[in-house]
Every structure is written in C-alpha cells, then in structure tokens.
Design a protein around this motif. Structure first.
Motif, PDB file in Angstrom:
ATOM      1  N   TYR A  47       0.698  -1.057   0.172  1.00 18.90           N
ATOM      2  CA  TYR A  47       0.058  -0.049  -0.180  1.00 18.90           C
ATOM      3  C   TYR A  47       0.720   1.183   0.147  1.00 18.90           C
ATOM      4  O   TYR A  47       1.937   1.315   0.684  1.00 18.90           O
ATOM      5  CB  TYR A  47      -0.657  -0.001   1.160  1.00 18.90           C
ATOM      6  CG  TYR A  47      -1.796   1.415   1.459  1.00 18.90           C
ATOM      7  CD1 TYR A  47      -2.849   1.608   0.597  1.00 18.90           C
ATOM      8  CD2 TYR A  47      -1.496   2.087   2.224  1.00 18.90           C
ATOM      9  CE1 TYR A  47      -3.429   2.874   0.762  1.00 18.90           C
ATOM     10  CE2 TYR A  47      -2.089   3.366   2.454  1.00 18.90           C
ATOM     11  CZ  TYR A  47      -3.157   3.704   1.534  1.00 18.90           C
ATOM     12  OH  TYR A  47      -3.721   5.011   1.511  1.00 18.90           O
ATOM     13  N   GLN A  48       0.481   2.099  -0.766  1.00 16.77           N
ATOM     14  CA  GLN A  48       1.007   3.568  -0.747  1.00 16.77           C
ATOM     15  C   GLN A  48       0.259   4.787  -0.460  1.00 16.77           C
ATOM     16  O   GLN A  48      -0.842   4.709  -0.856  1.00 16.77           O
ATOM     17  CB  GLN A  48       1.720   3.724  -2.194  1.00 16.77           C
ATOM     18  CG  GLN A  48       3.174   2.881  -2.490  1.00 16.77           C
ATOM     19  CD  GLN A  48       3.517   3.414  -3.992  1.00 16.77           C
ATOM     20  OE1 GLN A  48       3.096   4.351  -4.833  1.00 16.77           O
ATOM     21  NE2 GLN A  48       4.701   2.753  -4.171  1.00 16.77           N
ATOM     22  N   ALA A  49       0.504   5.345   0.451  1.00 12.96           N
ATOM     23  CA  ALA A  49      -0.192   6.527   1.070  1.00 12.96           C
ATOM     24  C   ALA A  49      -0.738   7.606  -0.334  1.00 12.96           C
ATOM     25  O   ALA A  49       0.095   7.848  -1.348  1.00 12.96           O
ATOM     26  CB  ALA A  49       0.454   7.421   1.850  1.00 12.96           C
ATOM     27  N   VAL A  89      -2.415  -6.372  -2.601  1.00 11.64           N
ATOM     28  CA  VAL A  89      -2.361  -4.850  -3.000  1.00 11.64           C
ATOM     29  C   VAL A  89      -3.264  -3.936  -2.881  1.00 11.64           C
ATOM     30  O   VAL A  89      -4.249  -4.277  -3.384  1.00 11.64           O
ATOM     31  CB  VAL A  89      -1.273  -4.886  -4.242  1.00 11.64           C
ATOM     32  CG1 VAL A  89      -1.181  -3.381  -4.696  1.00 11.64           C
ATOM     33  CG2 VAL A  89      -0.294  -5.619  -4.370  1.00 11.64           C
ATOM     34  N   ILE A  90      -3.209  -2.787  -2.214  1.00  8.84           N
ATOM     35  CA  ILE A  90      -4.176  -1.927  -1.949  1.00  8.84           C
ATOM     36  C   ILE A  90      -3.864  -0.759  -2.755  1.00  8.84           C
ATOM     37  O   ILE A  90      -2.589  -0.038  -2.451  1.00  8.84           O
ATOM     38  CB  ILE A  90      -4.959  -1.549  -0.482  1.00  8.84           C
ATOM     39  CG1 ILE A  90      -5.014  -2.720   0.034  1.00  8.84           C
ATOM     40  CG2 ILE A  90      -5.812  -0.604  -0.520  1.00  8.84           C
ATOM     41  CD1 ILE A  90      -5.537  -2.654   1.772  1.00  8.84           C
ATOM     42  N   ALA A  91      -4.471  -0.009  -3.646  1.00  7.44           N
ATOM     43  CA  ALA A  91      -4.215   1.086  -4.504  1.00  7.44           C
ATOM     44  C   ALA A  91      -5.526   2.008  -4.492  1.00  7.44           C
ATOM     45  O   ALA A  91      -6.672   1.615  -4.478  1.00  7.44           O
ATOM     46  CB  ALA A  91      -4.175   0.707  -6.085  1.00  7.44           C
ATOM     47  N   VAL A  92      -5.428   3.160  -4.103  1.00  6.24           N
ATOM     48  CA  VAL A  92      -6.373   4.348  -4.066  1.00  6.24           C
ATOM     49  C   VAL A  92      -5.849   5.623  -5.014  1.00  6.24           C
ATOM     50  O   VAL A  92      -4.634   5.933  -5.166  1.00  6.24           O
ATOM     51  CB  VAL A  92      -6.212   5.001  -2.520  1.00  6.24           C
ATOM     52  CG1 VAL A  92      -7.372   5.927  -2.518  1.00  6.24           C
ATOM     53  CG2 VAL A  92      -6.479   4.038  -1.605  1.00  6.24           C
ATOM     54  N   ARG A  93      -6.967   5.832  -5.626  1.00  6.03           N
ATOM     55  CA  ARG A  93      -6.564   7.074  -6.721  1.00  6.03           C
ATOM     56  C   ARG A  93      -8.043   7.798  -6.698  1.00  6.03           C
ATOM     57  O   ARG A  93      -9.030   7.423  -6.351  1.00  6.03           O
ATOM     58  CB  ARG A  93      -6.286   6.518  -8.145  1.00  6.03           C
ATOM     59  CG  ARG A  93      -7.406   5.743  -9.011  1.00  6.03           C
ATOM     60  CD  ARG A  93      -6.924   5.258 -10.122  1.00  6.03           C
ATOM     61  NE  ARG A  93      -8.168   4.548 -10.804  1.00  6.03           N
ATOM     62  CZ  ARG A  93      -8.377   3.342 -10.929  1.00  6.03           C
ATOM     63  NH1 ARG A  93      -7.567   2.490  -9.935  1.00  6.03           N
ATOM     64  NH2 ARG A  93      -9.261   2.659 -11.541  1.00  6.03           N
ATOM     65  N   VAL A 153     -11.438   5.864  -6.077  1.00  5.37           N
ATOM     66  CA  VAL A 153     -11.443   4.461  -6.346  1.00  5.37           C
ATOM     67  C   VAL A 153     -10.417   3.875  -5.451  1.00  5.37           C
ATOM     68  O   VAL A 153      -9.334   4.156  -5.395  1.00  5.37           O
ATOM     69  CB  VAL A 153     -11.065   4.339  -7.610  1.00  5.37           C
ATOM     70  CG1 VAL A 153     -10.885   2.767  -8.087  1.00  5.37           C
ATOM     71  CG2 VAL A 153     -12.186   5.025  -8.613  1.00  5.37           C
ATOM     72  N   VAL A 154     -10.944   2.958  -4.895  1.00  6.32           N
ATOM     73  CA  VAL A 154     -10.002   2.149  -3.776  1.00  6.32           C
ATOM     74  C   VAL A 154     -10.205   0.506  -4.407  1.00  6.32           C
ATOM     75  O   VAL A 154     -11.119  -0.037  -4.665  1.00  6.32           O
ATOM     76  CB  VAL A 154     -10.569   1.958  -2.303  1.00  6.32           C
ATOM     77  CG1 VAL A 154      -9.672   0.947  -1.378  1.00  6.32           C
ATOM     78  CG2 VAL A 154     -10.523   3.168  -1.781  1.00  6.32           C
ATOM     79  N   GLU A 155      -9.030   0.125  -4.902  1.00 10.15           N
ATOM     80  CA  GLU A 155      -8.766  -1.235  -5.419  1.00 10.15           C
ATOM     81  C   GLU A 155      -7.995  -2.279  -4.456  1.00 10.15           C
ATOM     82  O   GLU A 155      -7.085  -1.826  -4.138  1.00 10.15           O
ATOM     83  CB  GLU A 155      -7.938  -1.282  -6.801  1.00 10.15           C
ATOM     84  CG  GLU A 155      -8.931  -0.816  -7.648  1.00 10.15           C
ATOM     85  CD  GLU A 155      -8.403  -0.839  -9.026  1.00 10.15           C
ATOM     86  OE1 GLU A 155      -9.245  -0.561 -10.343  1.00 10.15           O
ATOM     87  OE2 GLU A 155      -7.243  -1.081  -9.109  1.00 10.15           O
ATOM     88  N   VAL A 156      -8.678  -3.533  -4.099  1.00  9.70           N
ATOM     89  CA  VAL A 156      -7.980  -4.627  -3.379  1.00  9.70           C
ATOM     90  C   VAL A 156      -7.884  -5.756  -4.302  1.00  9.70           C
ATOM     91  O   VAL A 156      -8.610  -6.168  -4.819  1.00  9.70           O
ATOM     92  CB  VAL A 156      -8.865  -4.611  -2.071  1.00  9.70           C
ATOM     93  CG1 VAL A 156      -8.174  -5.881  -1.476  1.00  9.70           C
ATOM     94  CG2 VAL A 156      -9.241  -3.424  -1.370  1.00  9.70           C
TER      95      VAL A 156
END
Length: 503
Positions: free
Chosen positions: A378-380, A411-415, A422-425
């Motif tokens: 995960y990245q802030a 992996v968690i990504a937020v944009r 959008v939050v993707e797991v």
C-alpha cells in the motif's frame, strides 16, 4: 461521419453530451429556448417575406404616382417658351416649391447614387417604364436615388446644400433625418436639360422595408426574454420538488432517513400524490427494517436456548460416532445463526458520517495484517472521503480479508477520478471463473478454492461489503486481473468541498 452505420460516432456523442445539460432544469430550458427561437425565426421569416412583398407593391404604386406627376411637369415645361422657363421656376421657388425641386441646366449633371438596394432599383425601373409610357417621344431619362448631402443640382458642382433653404425646405427632407431623393433628368430640347428632384410618398421606404431593423428586433428580443424568464420560473418550480424527492430517496438509500424531513405536500397534484406515495413507502421500509431487527433478535434469543439444550443432550449419548455427528450439525447450525445475525449487524451500523482519511484507515488495516504475517502492499495517497468510519472500515476489511485468505499477497491502491474516489484491493490468487463473478455476492456462496483456504467462512463478507458501499452512494465491482488474481474495486463519491453545493 461514421464509417460504420451500426456503430455510434464517439466524437459526435461526446460533443452532444457536452452541449446537452445534465440537469432536468437545463434540458427543459434548452428545449424551450430552442423551440422559442425556432418559432421566432420561422415567424420572422414569414413576416419578412410578407413585409418585403408589401413593400414592393407599395413602392411600385408610389413610383407610378411620382412618374405620372413628373410626366405632367415635363409636358408643362416643354410647352413653355424657353425664355419663360427660368421665370416660372423662380416664381415656384418663391412660392415654396411644388411636388418637385426643378432646375434648368445645359447638360446632364452627374449624380452620386446611393448604395444598391432592391426597392430603390424597383422604384427606378417603375418610374422609367411609366415615363416612357406617358412620354413616348421623349429622347430618354436619367434616373437615380441620391443622399441630400452629396446631391449636385446644377452645373459647376453646385450642391443642394449651397442653395437657399427656402427653395428646398418644403420640397425635400434635409434635417434632422435625411431621406433619399429621386432625381429625374431629361433633355427637353438640345442643350437644355430639365432637372427634377423629389421625395417618394413614403420618404423612408428603404429603411421601413427592413424586417431586421433594430426597432423591430427589440420587441421580439424583449418578448423572447420575458417568455424565457417565465419558463425558467415555471420549470424551476417543477424541478425543485423533484430535486427534493431525489435527495430524500438518496437519504433513504444511504440510511440517513431519520435526518431527512418529510417531503412537503405542496405544488402540482402529481407531485403531491408522489410525495404521499413516497412518504408511505418510506414508512413501510422503516417498519420493515424494524420488523427485521426484531425478527433476528427473536431468532437469536429463541434459537440459542434449544441449540444449547441439544448440545447438552448430545453429550449424554453413549455412541461416540452418533454424538460427533450431532455436535457437527449443531455447530453448523450455530454458525449459520451467528452469521445471519452478524450480517444484519454489519449492514446496519448507526453512526454519523465524517471525513475519513483513507491513509489512516487503510494504514491501520495494513499494519495489522503485516503483524499477522501477511504480505500487503500500500502507498499513501492523501485522499479523504466522507462516510461512516466503522462501516467503511468493515467493508474494506472484509475485502482485505478475502484477498489475504484466497491470495498469496494483497495490494491496495487508491486514486482519484472525476467525481469519485477508487479503492482497489487485489489478491495474487488463482482468480475466479468469469461466469461465477456475479454469484460471489450471494450469501453462503463459496467457491471450491475458497472453502479450502478458509473453512471457517460463511460467504457473507462480499455481500456485507457491497451493502455498506452502496449505502455510501458507491459501487463495488469484481473483476479478474489480466496478470492473475481477483480485483475488488470500490468507487465512492468524492468529498464535496466546503462551501460548494450541488444544484
């Protein structure tokens, strides 16, 4: 143009979407404005054609009248001896003039004509034809329309403005708004030219025939503005209750029904009936939710006692195999009851919305998973959303738990995207067959590899997560990643900046 008739043009569709307003108020105003403009243009075109025809008829009639008068004047001056003509002209000027300003010259005097105009051309053609008909033996006529300030009336460049005012003030319009002057010149005998200048019966016939003059466009523009303003008020009065109905429906769907006042039963009869029906529906939904909670509380209370009693009786069985079978069935029954109760509790969390920093929320979840020995990336992002903190934590936690149970790592990504977050797991597991994706949200549905990886689950996590996300006005979608694994995408509404309200 699109090369394929069966496919839509993306460029034209995108342009159409940008031009057409998204709100009902904007679309109704656009349709009404377009309809009014088309009506005004069509009516103006019809009126302009009628006005043009009427002007042509009136100009032709006026030109014939002027031509007959000019023909009579020409006959009169031809009948006079040459020595008496100047004397008669001087007497006419001293008397204030006649229908024409008359002068005698030894040659044709050039006249600077006005700009070409259809009505002026028609008037000259009609005058020429009438003069030729009335005076068939005349050698010819020179006709032209000229402006007073540029009109030459005599030889040696003598202009109209150089003459005494008494000679022309009763014949021609010089001030304050000059009118075009019809000039007729003819040779009554060799070396003697008769010069006549006159106004048309309607001096301003050229400007009066313009259907798009400012004095005619102004009333149409004012009427159009008034009609559009009235339409705006009427349409706004219609769409405002619809906006209130939309807000109330959104509040009911997101669980904020208690904070939303009842819809006012005012306005049109249709909206009053809709408001009453919506109020009745909201009351039925509230009663249904209350009945559901009471039902599950009753189930929890009523089933725990017989399950416990059956477990005690199973302990008294002498047959070990039979006792084990009874205990397994009772454990499964107990797990199903707990799962159903947990599903109700997780999807009905009563808390106030607040600003949620996703870095803090997801960071704690990632740290807890890493301490448990799981690999999570995960990245802030620094993104904040608006929602119920505990409910959103439970929904994202269920997605992360699924990813860790069924994949080697997560992996968690937020944009941010326009209007949404959008939050993707993503897990790095085997993925899910495409035909089974839609059924994963159903309760108690678990695939074969899921049962192998997590035998204690009940298949309720994804359904709970989707219910919470949809209560926030968002959407939860599942898809397989091209490189393997399952991606759970949560799309939440973007946090509205302070001080900016939706229309």
């Amino acid at each position: 143009m699109c090369s394929r008739p069966t496919s839509a043009c993306p460029v034209s569709d995108g342009l159409l979407r940008r031009l057409v307003p998204a709100s009902l108020l904007g679309r109704l105003m656009l349709v009404m404005a377009a309809g009014l403009l088309v009506t005004q243009i069509a009516a103006s075109a019809i009126w302009a054609s009628q006005l043009r025809y009427k002007s042509q008829v009136e100009t032709q009639s006026a030109a014939k009248y002027v031509a007959h008068s000019a023909a009579g004047a020409i006959r009169f001056f031809r009948s006079l001896p040459p020595a008496y003509r100047a004397l008669i002209i001087q007497q006419l000027r001293e008397m204030g003039g006649t229908r024409f300003f008359v002068n005698l010259n030894h040659a044709y005097v050039p006249v600077e004509q006005i700009a070409p105009h259809p009505l002026a051309d028609k008037a000259i053609a009609t005058v020429a034809a009438t003069l030729k008909s009335d005076l068939p033996n005349s050698p010819g006529f020179r006709l032209a329309f000229a402006w007073p300030d540029r009109l030459v009336v005599a030889e040696h460049d003598v202009r109209l403005e150089d003459l005494p005012n008494a000679w022309v003030q009763h014949v021609l319009l010089l001030q304050p708004d000059p009118a075009p002057i019809l000039v007729i010149q003819t040779e009554i005998e060799p070396g003697n030219w008769l010069y006549m200048a006159a106004l048309m019966p309607n001096p301003y016939f050229l400007s009066g025939s313009d259907p798009f003059s400012w004095d005619r466009l102004m009333p149409q523009a004012l009427s159009l503005a008034v009609v559009l303003l009235l339409c705006l008020l009427v349409v706004r009065s219609i769409t405002r209750p619809l906006a209130a109905l939309s807000d109330a429906a959104a509040a009911v769907g997101q669980g904020h029904d208690d904070a939303t006042p009842p819809l006012p039963e005012t306005g049109s009869r249709e909206f009053v009936n809709t408001a009453r029906a919506f109020g009745a529906m909201r009351e039925r939904i509230a009663r249904y939710i209350e009945d559901r909670e009471r039902l599950f509380i009753s189930i929890s209370h009523d089933l725990r006692t017989p399950i416990t009693r059956l477990k005690l009786r199973a302990e008294l069985l002498d047959d070990d195999a039979l006792r084990n079978d009874f205990e397994e069935d009772l454990d499964e029954l107990d797990m199903m009851v707990k799962g159903a109760l947990q599903c109700v509790k997780d999807s009905d969390i009563h808390e106030n919305p607040a600003d949620i920093r996703l870095d803090a929320l997801l960071g704690r979840m990632v740290k807890s998973a890493q301490l448990a020995g799981h690999e999570v990336g995960y990245q802030a992002s620094g993104i904040t959303v608006r929602g119920k903190p505990l409910a959103l934590k439970r929904a994202l936690g269920n997605l992360l738990d699924n990813a860790l149970f069924y994949g080697a790592r997560a992996v968690i990504a937020v944009r941010e995207e326009p209007g949404s977050v959008v939050v993707e797991v993503r897990d790095h597991g085997p993925g899910v067959p495409e035909d089974a994706l839609a059924s994963l949200f159903d309760p108690y549905v678990r695939l074969a590899h899921g049962r192998d990886s997590n035998d204690g689950g009940m298949g309720l996590g994804l359904g709970i997560a989707r219910g919470i996300v949809e209560a926030h006005g968002g959407r939860l979608d599942l898809r397989n990643h091209p490189e393997g694994g399952l991606v759970a995408q949560v799309r939440l509404p973007a946090r509205r900046p302070v001080g900016i309200c939706a229309e």
